[in-house]
Design a protein around this motif. Structure first.
Motif, PDB file in Angstrom:
ATOM      1  N   GLU A 195      53.827  44.317  55.758  1.00 28.43           N
ATOM      2  CA  GLU A 195      52.617  45.462  55.548  1.00 28.43           C
ATOM      3  C   GLU A 195      51.744  45.508  56.431  1.00 28.43           C
ATOM      4  O   GLU A 195      51.301  46.487  56.941  1.00 28.43           O
ATOM      5  N   ALA A 196      51.458  44.067  57.140  1.00 28.56           N
ATOM      6  CA  ALA A 196      50.385  44.041  57.941  1.00 28.56           C
ATOM      7  C   ALA A 196      50.834  44.636  59.378  1.00 28.56           C
ATOM      8  O   ALA A 196      50.050  45.230  60.122  1.00 28.56           O
ATOM      9  N   GLU A 197      52.080  44.575  59.806  1.00 31.21           N
ATOM     10  CA  GLU A 197      52.387  45.199  61.029  1.00 31.21           C
ATOM     11  C   GLU A 197      52.668  46.575  60.947  1.00 31.21           C
ATOM     12  O   GLU A 197      52.469  47.272  61.886  1.00 31.21           O
ATOM     13  N   THR A 198      53.086  47.041  59.619  1.00 33.33           N
ATOM     14  CA  THR A 198      53.100  48.597  59.533  1.00 33.33           C
ATOM     15  C   THR A 198      51.735  49.306  59.481  1.00 33.33           C
ATOM     16  O   THR A 198      51.732  50.211  60.387  1.00 33.33           O
ATOM     17  N   TRP A 199      51.011  48.630  59.012  1.00 38.41           N
ATOM     18  CA  TRP A 199      49.334  49.358  58.782  1.00 38.41           C
ATOM     19  C   TRP A 199      48.860  48.940  60.275  1.00 38.41           C
ATOM     20  O   TRP A 199      48.100  49.644  60.612  1.00 38.41           O
ATOM     21  N   PHE A 200      48.602  47.834  60.742  1.00 39.26           N
ATOM     22  CA  PHE A 200      47.823  47.387  61.889  1.00 39.26           C
ATOM     23  C   PHE A 200      48.415  46.634  62.986  1.00 39.26           C
ATOM     24  O   PHE A 200      47.571  46.332  63.825  1.00 39.26           O
ATOM     25  N   GLY A 201      49.515  46.539  62.795  1.00 39.83           N
ATOM     26  CA  GLY A 201      50.296  45.896  63.990  1.00 39.83           C
ATOM     27  C   GLY A 201      51.345  46.681  64.889  1.00 39.83           C
ATOM     28  O   GLY A 201      51.334  48.024  65.276  1.00 39.83           O
ATOM     29  N   ARG A 204      52.706  50.250  63.376  1.00 37.92           N
ATOM     30  CA  ARG A 204      51.758  51.029  63.275  1.00 37.92           C
ATOM     31  C   ARG A 204      52.162  52.509  63.632  1.00 37.92           C
ATOM     32  O   ARG A 204      52.362  52.605  65.008  1.00 37.92           O
ATOM     33  N   GLY A 205      52.340  53.635  63.008  1.00 37.46           N
ATOM     34  CA  GLY A 205      52.641  55.030  63.354  1.00 37.46           C
ATOM     35  C   GLY A 205      53.995  55.159  63.519  1.00 37.46           C
ATOM     36  O   GLY A 205      54.482  56.392  63.904  1.00 37.46           O
ATOM     37  N   LEU A 206      54.763  54.173  63.375  1.00 41.11           N
ATOM     38  CA  LEU A 206      56.343  54.280  63.616  1.00 41.11           C
ATOM     39  C   LEU A 206      57.150  54.772  62.241  1.00 41.11           C
ATOM     40  O   LEU A 206      56.671  54.323  61.277  1.00 41.11           O
ATOM     41  N   ASP A 207      57.990  55.385  62.432  1.00 39.36           N
ATOM     42  CA  ASP A 207      58.751  56.019  61.039  1.00 39.36           C
ATOM     43  C   ASP A 207      59.796  54.937  60.737  1.00 39.36           C
ATOM     44  O   ASP A 207      59.892  54.887  59.311  1.00 39.36           O
ATOM     45  N   ARG A 208      60.438  54.465  61.839  1.00 32.19           N
ATOM     46  CA  ARG A 208      61.534  53.228  61.387  1.00 32.19           C
ATOM     47  C   ARG A 208      61.144  52.191  62.159  1.00 32.19           C
ATOM     48  O   ARG A 208      61.019  52.115  63.435  1.00 32.19           O
ATOM     49  N   PHE A 209      60.966  50.883  61.466  1.00 28.98           N
ATOM     50  CA  PHE A 209      60.547  49.691  61.961  1.00 28.98           C
ATOM     51  C   PHE A 209      60.938  48.617  61.250  1.00 28.98           C
ATOM     52  O   PHE A 209      61.368  48.694  60.068  1.00 28.98           O
ATOM     53  N   VAL A 210      61.481  47.568  61.953  1.00 26.62           N
ATOM     54  CA  VAL A 210      62.003  46.443  61.391  1.00 26.62           C
ATOM     55  C   VAL A 210      61.375  45.146  61.738  1.00 26.62           C
ATOM     56  O   VAL A 210      60.697  45.100  62.763  1.00 26.62           O
ATOM     57  N   VAL A 211      61.109  44.208  60.722  1.00 25.84           N
ATOM     58  CA  VAL A 211      60.383  42.935  61.066  1.00 25.84           C
ATOM     59  C   VAL A 211      61.711  41.846  60.696  1.00 25.84           C
ATOM     60  O   VAL A 211      62.305  41.712  59.722  1.00 25.84           O
ATOM     61  N   LEU A 212      61.990  40.979  61.748  1.00 33.49           N
ATOM     62  CA  LEU A 212      62.608  39.759  61.666  1.00 33.49           C
ATOM     63  C   LEU A 212      62.024  38.769  61.963  1.00 33.49           C
ATOM     64  O   LEU A 212      61.637  38.732  62.851  1.00 33.49           O
ATOM     65  N   THR A 213      62.134  37.530  60.968  1.00 32.07           N
ATOM     66  CA  THR A 213      61.430  36.380  61.272  1.00 32.07           C
ATOM     67  C   THR A 213      62.457  35.364  61.323  1.00 32.07           C
ATOM     68  O   THR A 213      63.088  35.374  60.472  1.00 32.07           O
ATOM     69  N   ALA A 216      61.244  28.534  59.438  1.00 33.40           N
ATOM     70  CA  ALA A 216      61.709  27.587  58.115  1.00 33.40           C
ATOM     71  C   ALA A 216      62.833  28.327  57.243  1.00 33.40           C
ATOM     72  O   ALA A 216      63.763  27.802  57.082  1.00 33.40           O
ATOM     73  N   GLY A 217      62.728  29.977  57.346  1.00 32.44           N
ATOM     74  CA  GLY A 217      64.016  30.793  57.019  1.00 32.44           C
ATOM     75  C   GLY A 217      64.325  31.809  57.786  1.00 32.44           C
ATOM     76  O   GLY A 217      63.843  31.878  58.948  1.00 32.44           O
ATOM     77  N   ILE A 218      65.019  32.767  57.101  1.00 33.49           N
ATOM     78  CA  ILE A 218      65.287  33.941  57.921  1.00 33.49           C
ATOM     79  C   ILE A 218      64.466  35.063  57.113  1.00 33.49           C
ATOM     80  O   ILE A 218      64.911  35.466  55.808  1.00 33.49           O
ATOM     81  N   GLY A 219      63.767  35.885  57.693  1.00 31.49           N
ATOM     82  CA  GLY A 219      62.991  37.190  57.007  1.00 31.49           C
ATOM     83  C   GLY A 219      63.361  38.310  57.527  1.00 31.49           C
ATOM     84  O   GLY A 219      63.589  38.567  58.707  1.00 31.49           O
ATOM     85  N   TYR A 220      63.462  39.535  56.705  1.00 30.21           N
ATOM     86  CA  TYR A 220      63.736  40.652  56.976  1.00 30.21           C
ATOM     87  C   TYR A 220      63.144  41.692  56.402  1.00 30.21           C
ATOM     88  O   TYR A 220      62.949  41.428  55.019  1.00 30.21           O
ATOM     89  N   GLY A 221      62.397  42.548  57.067  1.00 29.51           N
ATOM     90  CA  GLY A 221      61.843  43.861  56.264  1.00 29.51           C
ATOM     91  C   GLY A 221      62.045  44.927  57.027  1.00 29.51           C
ATOM     92  O   GLY A 221      62.156  45.309  58.311  1.00 29.51           O
ATOM     93  N   LEU A 222      62.271  45.965  56.304  1.00 28.77           N
ATOM     94  CA  LEU A 222      62.560  47.378  56.811  1.00 28.77           C
ATOM     95  C   LEU A 222      61.537  48.339  56.288  1.00 28.77           C
ATOM     96  O   LEU A 222      61.163  48.353  55.308  1.00 28.77           O
ATOM     97  N   VAL A 223      61.285  49.230  57.280  1.00 28.07           N
ATOM     98  CA  VAL A 223      60.211  50.321  57.173  1.00 28.07           C
ATOM     99  C   VAL A 223      60.854  51.617  57.479  1.00 28.07           C
ATOM    100  O   VAL A 223      61.382  51.828  58.550  1.00 28.07           O
ATOM    101  N   LEU A 224      60.866  52.450  56.488  1.00 31.71           N
ATOM    102  CA  LEU A 224      61.371  53.994  56.835  1.00 31.71           C
ATOM    103  C   LEU A 224      60.414  54.770  56.209  1.00 31.71           C
ATOM    104  O   LEU A 224      59.727  54.660  55.183  1.00 31.71           O
TER     105      LEU A 224
END
Length: 386
Positions: A195-201, A204-213, A216-224
């Motif tokens: 959410e932070a990277e979508t709004w302010f990082g 921002r302004g992208l229609d399709r975006f992925v965060v992969l972390t 300690a673990g593997i994290g994945y987030g999809l923005v459409l």
């Protein structure tokens, strides 16, 4: 706290849409703001008037325009008053609580960390309340608290399950609200970071975006469509079941070749320990790999090829405009970034566009900032992406 700041809430849906647009994309001229929201000039004036009167929005000078050249209010863009409220963000790990204070635009203005000596929920809530009180003495205009936890979170209030803290069904928001008197939002830490990277990082302004972390673990987030896509299993550690190399290394739990077994810091350290009998830090493993030590070099090369495969799979199926790689494990890119990029190319169509892979050197304060953004979204603007 100023009277204007105290009078923000409640916002009507129309006022909220204006506030969010200016918060994320501002400063914006009234003409541009009306175009983005599909509003007439009269409707926009009606919606912005109470936001300006309540000191949430302010008219600012137009860039490159002298005071003499500005004639009348319509030429002045609108922006948020970023320091009109402050927000607390906490990231809870197995042995630490990382805290930040941010502005309305999520800029970090203070950091405060404390060791976590117990996982007892009441005592953890006591510690969060102590940290809140200490920060409130310097930042008195606190509007709310966001808390990021690794694991399953229900209703942005209850930690349903957290393997790092050995928690089940802990009403963390209620416990902290009772002790601080402030509204509290709790969320899975990866979801908050997205959410932070979508709004302010980076997103921002992208229609399709992925965060992969990775860390300690593997994290994945999809923005459409500019919004994070929630999924019931997103907090369940899906990386344990994402098999990248069926012949790959085992985790201590016996999972072979998964994203977790190849990429997490604990699994990389486990592989080195199993081979050498020595406890070695992740940073030292990276240094040894650069120096050509055979075992660390092999493990890091496997991890790099696994990361490249994972990024290519995400790019092939999600088709994002950008993939942000973050987390404590991103030092892998400094050591073996070229191997990662070569593997991505090998696993993509020869004519596919290059993957826009951005690496963010982050620490736990970035995760805490993500939690603060949840507080901004939900507590002030009433926006809940999930």
């Amino acid at each position: 706290m100023t009277a204007g700041a105290a009078s923000w809430l409640p916002l009507s849906p129309g006022e909220r849409s204006v506030a969010i647009e200016v918060l994320v994309h501002g400063p914006l001229s009234r003409t541009e703001l009306a175009r983005r929201l599909g509003l007439s000039a009269g409707s926009l004036t009606r919606l912005t008037k109470p936001l300006i009167e309540s000191a949430l929005l302010v008219e600012v000078p137009e860039a490159g325009t002298s005071a003499e050249a500005r004639q009348g209010r319509p030429s002045q863009p609108l922006d948020v008053v970023a320091d009109s409220r402050s927000f607390l963000g906490f990231k809870i790990t197995e042995d630490m609580v990382y805290g930040v204070v941010t502005t309305l635009r999520s800029d970090i203005v203070a950091r405060h960390d404390r060791p976590l000596a117990t996982h007892d929920p009441a005592e953890v809530a006591d510690l969060l309340a102590e940290m809140t009180a200490e920060l409130a003495r310097v930042h008195p205009r606190l509007a709310g608290i966001g808390i990021g936890v690794g694991g399953l979170v229900r209703g942005r209030a209850v930690v349903g399950e957290s393997p790092f803290l050995q928690w089940q069904d802990v009403p963390l928001a209620q416990l902290v609200e009772e002790r601080t008197g402030l509204p509290v939002v709790v969320e899975n830490d990866v979801a908050a970071l997205v959410e932070a990277e979508t709004w302010f990082g980076a997103g921002r302004g992208l229609d399709r975006f992925v965060v992969l972390t990775i860390g300690a673990g593997i994290g994945y987030g999809l923005v459409l469509g500019g919004r994070r896509v929630p999924a019931p299993e997103e907090d369940r550690g899906f990386g344990r079941h994402w098999i990248l190399d069926p012949q790959g290394p085992l985790t201590p739990e016996g999972r072979r070749g998964s994203a977790v077994s190849l990429l997490t810091i604990s699994s990389i350290r486990y592989q080195i320990h199993a081979a050498t009998g020595r406890e070695t830090s992740y940073e030292e493993i990276l240094r040894l790999a650069v120096a050509g030590d055979p075992m660390p070099a092999r493990v890091i090369d496997e991890a790099a090829r696994a990361l490249g495969t994972l990024v290519a799979q995400i790019a092939n199926f999600a088709m994002p405009q950008k993939i942000l790689l973050a987390g404590e494990g991103v030092g892998l890119m400094d050591v073996a970034g070229e191997t990662v990029r070569d593997t991505i190319r090998r696993n993509r169509h020869p004519l596919a566009a290059p993957v826009d892979l951005e690496t963010k050197v982050s620490d736990f304060h970035d995760w805490a900032r993500g939690a603060a953004v949840l507080a901004i979204q939900v507590l002030v603007l009433g926006s809940a992406s999930a």
